[in-house]
Design a protein around this motif. Structure first.
Motif, short mmCIF file in Angstrom:
data_model
loop_
_atom_site.label_atom_id
_atom_site.label_comp_id
_atom_site.label_asym_id
_atom_site.label_seq_id
_atom_site.Cartn_x
_atom_site.Cartn_y
_atom_site.Cartn_z
N UNK A 1 -7.30 0.79 -0.85
CA UNK A 1 -6.14 0.39 -1.65
C UNK A 1 -6.58 -0.52 -2.79
N UNK A 2 -7.46 -1.47 -2.49
CA UNK A 2 -7.94 -2.40 -3.52
C UNK A 2 -8.64 -1.64 -4.64
N UNK A 3 -9.46 -0.66 -4.28
CA UNK A 3 -10.16 0.13 -5.29
C UNK A 3 -9.18 0.97 -6.10
N UNK A 4 -8.20 1.54 -5.41
CA UNK A 4 -7.18 2.33 -6.10
C UNK A 4 -6.40 1.47 -7.08
N UNK A 5 -6.07 0.24 -6.68
CA UNK A 5 -5.29 -0.66 -7.54
C UNK A 5 -6.04 -1.00 -8.83
N UNK B 1 0.82 -1.22 0.00
CA UNK B 1 0.00 0.00 0.00
C UNK B 1 0.85 1.26 0.00
N UNK B 2 2.17 1.12 -0.06
CA UNK B 2 3.05 2.29 -0.06
C UNK B 2 2.82 3.18 -1.27
N UNK B 3 2.51 2.59 -2.41
CA UNK B 3 2.24 3.38 -3.62
C UNK B 3 0.99 4.23 -3.46
N UNK B 4 0.04 3.72 -2.68
CA UNK B 4 -1.20 4.45 -2.41
C UNK B 4 -0.90 5.65 -1.50
N UNK C 1 -8.07 0.99 -10.45
CA UNK C 1 -7.89 2.16 -11.31
C UNK C 1 -6.44 2.26 -11.79
N UNK C 2 -5.53 1.94 -10.90
CA UNK C 2 -4.10 2.01 -11.20
C UNK C 2 -3.75 1.05 -12.34
N UNK C 3 -4.23 -0.17 -12.25
CA UNK C 3 -3.94 -1.18 -13.27
C UNK C 3 -4.58 -0.81 -14.60
N UNK C 4 -5.75 -0.15 -14.55
CA UNK C 4 -6.39 0.30 -15.78
C UNK C 4 -5.55 1.39 -16.46
N UNK C 5 -5.00 2.32 -15.65
CA UNK C 5 -4.14 3.37 -16.19
C UNK C 5 -2.88 2.77 -16.81
#
Length: 201
Positions: free
Chosen positions: A182-186, A31-34, A188-192
């Motif tokens: 974090x899960x929700x962010x990931x 979760x450090x990237x978050x 979106x992150x993977x989509x980007x």
């Protein structure tokens, strides 16, 4: 090798590198990237100390600093804390993390910041002059003051300004992470990342 300030165009690349470097190290996933992502918009963020190392046009290391708080019995003051710091897994154990720490600590000295905290491996950070914060009666929020907390350290840069009395250090609120967020962010992150690979972003 280039050491330079992080720029907005680096954000996605930095977050990807941070995520990969921490993946499954301290816990399942990371979760450090978050934290890095949210910190940039937080009032605690010290933008002038967000640095990267670039090798062959690729970002291979990154460091952040922010302002936490030391709360005393009748007062409270801001206090700078180092982290997260990360190095690309392919470039670890080659001194890049040390270069970032030494470079930014030099800048901190020029900024007349009297001391810096870090939470991490005491064996690693001792080499940069960090020592147990309990020596100065400063304790990490949530830890037992009657037990040694070797991973919570301080580096004194100006001994003349060390007039602190017993207090408790609190990280910026942005470091308190909800795993569901974090899960929700990931997602979106993977989509980007997918869009970047496809040349659409």
């Amino acid at each position: 090798m280039i050491i330079r300030l992080e720029e907005e165009k680096d954000y996605l690349e930095v977050e990807n590198m941070v995520r990969n470097s921490f993946w499954n190290i301290y816990r399942p996933g990371a979760f450090e990237h978050y934290i890095v992502h949210n910190l940039r918009d937080d009032e605690s963020f010290i933008k002038d100390l967000a640095y990267v190392i670039e090798v062959d046009d690729k970002i291979i290391a990154h460091i952040n600093y922010s302002k936490g708080r030391i709360v005393f019995k009748n007062d409270a003051v801001d206090a700078v804390v180092l982290g997260p710091i990360s190095v690309d897994t392919k470039y670890q154990n080659h001194g890049y993390g040390s270069k970032l720490i030494e470079h930014t600590l030099g800048l901190i000295l020029e900024m007349n910041i009297p001391f810096v905290f870090v939470i991490g491996d005491e064996h690693y950070y001792h080499r940069f002059g960090f020592e147990s914060a309990s020596k100065y009666d400063i304790y990490l929020d949530g830890t037992d003051k009657n037990e040694e907390c070797p991973f919570f350290m301080i580096k004194i840069l100006d001994k003349n300004k060390m007039e602190l009395i017993e207090g408790t250090f609190y990280n910026p609120e942005v470091f308190n992470v909800n795993e569901n967020d974090v899960d929700e962010f990931d997602k979106q992150f993977e989509f980007k990342e997918k869009l970047v690979l496809e040349g659409q972003l």
